[in-house]
Write a protein that holds these residues in place. Structure first.
Motif, PDB file in Angstrom:
ATOM      1  N   UNK A 234       0.834  -1.203   0.000  1.00 14.41           N
ATOM      2  CA  UNK A 234       0.000   0.000   0.000  1.00 14.41           C
ATOM      3  C   UNK A 234       0.866   1.249   0.000  1.00 14.41           C
ATOM      4  N   UNK A 235       0.603   2.120  -0.959  1.00 18.70           N
ATOM      5  CA  UNK A 235       1.258   3.414  -1.027  1.00 18.70           C
ATOM      6  C   UNK A 235       0.186   4.495  -0.944  1.00 18.70           C
ATOM      7  N   UNK A 236       0.404   5.529  -0.153  1.00 20.99           N
ATOM      8  CA  UNK A 236      -0.596   6.585  -0.017  1.00 20.99           C
ATOM      9  C   UNK A 236      -0.872   7.274  -1.351  1.00 20.99           C
ATOM     10  N   UNK A 237      -2.137   7.654  -1.540  1.00 16.96           N
ATOM     11  CA  UNK A 237      -2.520   8.423  -2.713  1.00 16.96           C
ATOM     12  C   UNK A 237      -2.766   7.604  -3.966  1.00 16.96           C
TER      13      UNK A 237
ATOM     14  N   UNK B 198      -9.120  -4.523   0.261  1.00 18.63           N
ATOM     15  CA  UNK B 198      -8.453  -5.355   1.262  1.00 18.63           C
ATOM     16  C   UNK B 198      -6.949  -5.159   1.105  1.00 18.63           C
ATOM     17  N   UNK B 199      -6.257  -4.933   2.211  1.00 22.62           N
ATOM     18  CA  UNK B 199      -4.815  -4.710   2.203  1.00 22.62           C
ATOM     19  C   UNK B 199      -4.148  -5.808   3.021  1.00 22.62           C
ATOM     20  N   UNK B 200      -3.164  -6.480   2.414  1.00 23.34           N
ATOM     21  CA  UNK B 200      -2.394  -7.511   3.100  1.00 23.34           C
ATOM     22  C   UNK B 200      -0.947  -7.371   2.642  1.00 23.34           C
ATOM     23  N   UNK B 201      -0.165  -6.506   3.290  1.00 23.17           N
ATOM     24  CA  UNK B 201       1.228  -6.300   2.857  1.00 23.17           C
ATOM     25  C   UNK B 201       2.072  -7.555   3.080  1.00 23.17           C
ATOM     26  N   UNK B 202       2.785  -7.955   2.033  1.00 20.76           N
ATOM     27  CA  UNK B 202       3.717  -9.074   2.135  1.00 20.76           C
ATOM     28  C   UNK B 202       5.000  -8.687   1.404  1.00 20.76           C
ATOM     29  N   UNK B 203       6.117  -9.322   1.772  1.00 24.12           N
ATOM     30  CA  UNK B 203       7.365  -9.051   1.059  1.00 24.12           C
ATOM     31  C   UNK B 203       7.402  -9.768  -0.280  1.00 24.12           C
ATOM     32  N   UNK B 204       8.275  -9.317  -1.148  1.00 23.01           N
ATOM     33  CA  UNK B 204       8.526 -10.008  -2.413  1.00 23.01           C
ATOM     34  C   UNK B 204       9.673 -10.983  -2.162  1.00 23.01           C
ATOM     35  N   UNK B 205       9.439 -11.901  -1.253  1.00 21.57           N
ATOM     36  CA  UNK B 205      10.456 -12.858  -0.836  1.00 21.57           C
ATOM     37  C   UNK B 205       9.804 -13.943  -0.008  1.00 21.57           C
ATOM     38  N   UNK B 206      10.577 -14.672   0.781  1.00 23.40           N
ATOM     39  CA  UNK B 206      10.023 -15.776   1.567  1.00 23.40           C
ATOM     40  C   UNK B 206       8.860 -15.312   2.451  1.00 23.40           C
ATOM     41  N   UNK B 207       7.816 -16.127   2.492  1.00 21.85           N
ATOM     42  CA  UNK B 207       6.621 -15.814   3.274  1.00 21.85           C
ATOM     43  C   UNK B 207       6.471 -16.814   4.410  1.00 21.85           C
TER      44      UNK B 207
ATOM     45  N   UNK C 163       1.452 -15.157   6.411  1.00 20.03           N
ATOM     46  CA  UNK C 163       1.418 -14.395   5.155  1.00 20.03           C
ATOM     47  C   UNK C 163       0.814 -15.228   4.029  1.00 20.03           C
ATOM     48  N   UNK C 164       1.169 -16.510   3.971  1.00 18.57           N
ATOM     49  CA  UNK C 164       0.606 -17.389   2.948  1.00 18.57           C
ATOM     50  C   UNK C 164      -0.898 -17.544   3.158  1.00 18.57           C
ATOM     51  N   UNK C 165      -1.326 -17.660   4.406  1.00 18.19           N
ATOM     52  CA  UNK C 165      -2.761 -17.748   4.692  1.00 18.19           C
ATOM     53  C   UNK C 165      -3.481 -16.497   4.194  1.00 18.19           C
ATOM     54  N   UNK C 166      -2.857 -15.340   4.353  1.00 22.37           N
ATOM     55  CA  UNK C 166      -3.451 -14.098   3.851  1.00 22.37           C
ATOM     56  C   UNK C 166      -3.559 -14.083   2.341  1.00 22.37           C
TER      57      UNK C 166
END
Length: 168
Positions: free
Chosen positions: A55-58, A68-77, A81-84
């Motif tokens: 999520x980035x503002x604006x 719906x917002x679920x921030x995750x990395x672009x790497x190992x989860x 995080x996987x459940x999300x």
């Protein structure tokens, strides 16, 4: 494992979002504009449901659009995080069944959004490799370039989640 953080030369996509199957779009927060510079991908009311993994503002969406917002990395989860990711894919699948337009987005619309869109397609009956091919054909060759996410999809997110939870 290659992740976005290890690929600084990944080009921005040519469009803010791409339709993978009717009603299911994937995209990001910026794209390469016609002038060659980066432009912001701001969602207004083009979609009925927006699923955001970064999520980035604006960047929207407008008030009244289900988001719906679920921030995750672009790497190992991890397992949570996987459940999300699995919950977001289920929400996308349910919305598509109701005839709603869905956008799944992350930074460029390549990896994190690709993971959710691919799992949505797998839930709909597509084999993992077919789902990956469909995404790359619609979003471009950089879609799902994170090899770990491709491995997750091929193994099945249910299996990966279970293994991650056992490891924790």
């Amino acid at each position: 494992m290659r992740t976005l953080g290890e690929q600084p030369d990944v080009p921005a996509p040519d469009s803010p979002w791409s339709e993978v199957v009717p009603g299911l779009w994937m995209g990001g927060h910026e794209f390469a504009g016609r002038s060659g510079g980066l432009e912001l991908a701001v969602v207004r009311d083009e979609f009925d449901l927006v699923l955001t993994l970064l999520r980035l503002p604006g960047h929207g969406p407008d008030a009244g659009v289900e988001h719906h917002v679920w921030p995750i990395p672009d790497g190992p989860l991890d397992g949570t995080q996987i459940a999300g990711v699995m919950r977001l894919a289920r929400a996308a699948d349910d919305a598509l069944e109701d005839g709603r337009r869905v956008l799944v987005r992350c930074y460029h619309g390549y990896n994190r959004s690709g993971l959710v869109v691919a799992h949505t397609l797998i839930r709909a009956g597509h084999p993992a490799d077919e789902a990956i091919r469909m995404i790359r054909a619609r979003r471009g060759p950089w879609a799902l370039h994170n090899r770990l996410f491709v491995e997750y999809l091929r193994a099945g997110l249910d299996t990966v989640r279970l293994l991650e939870e056992l490891a924790e």
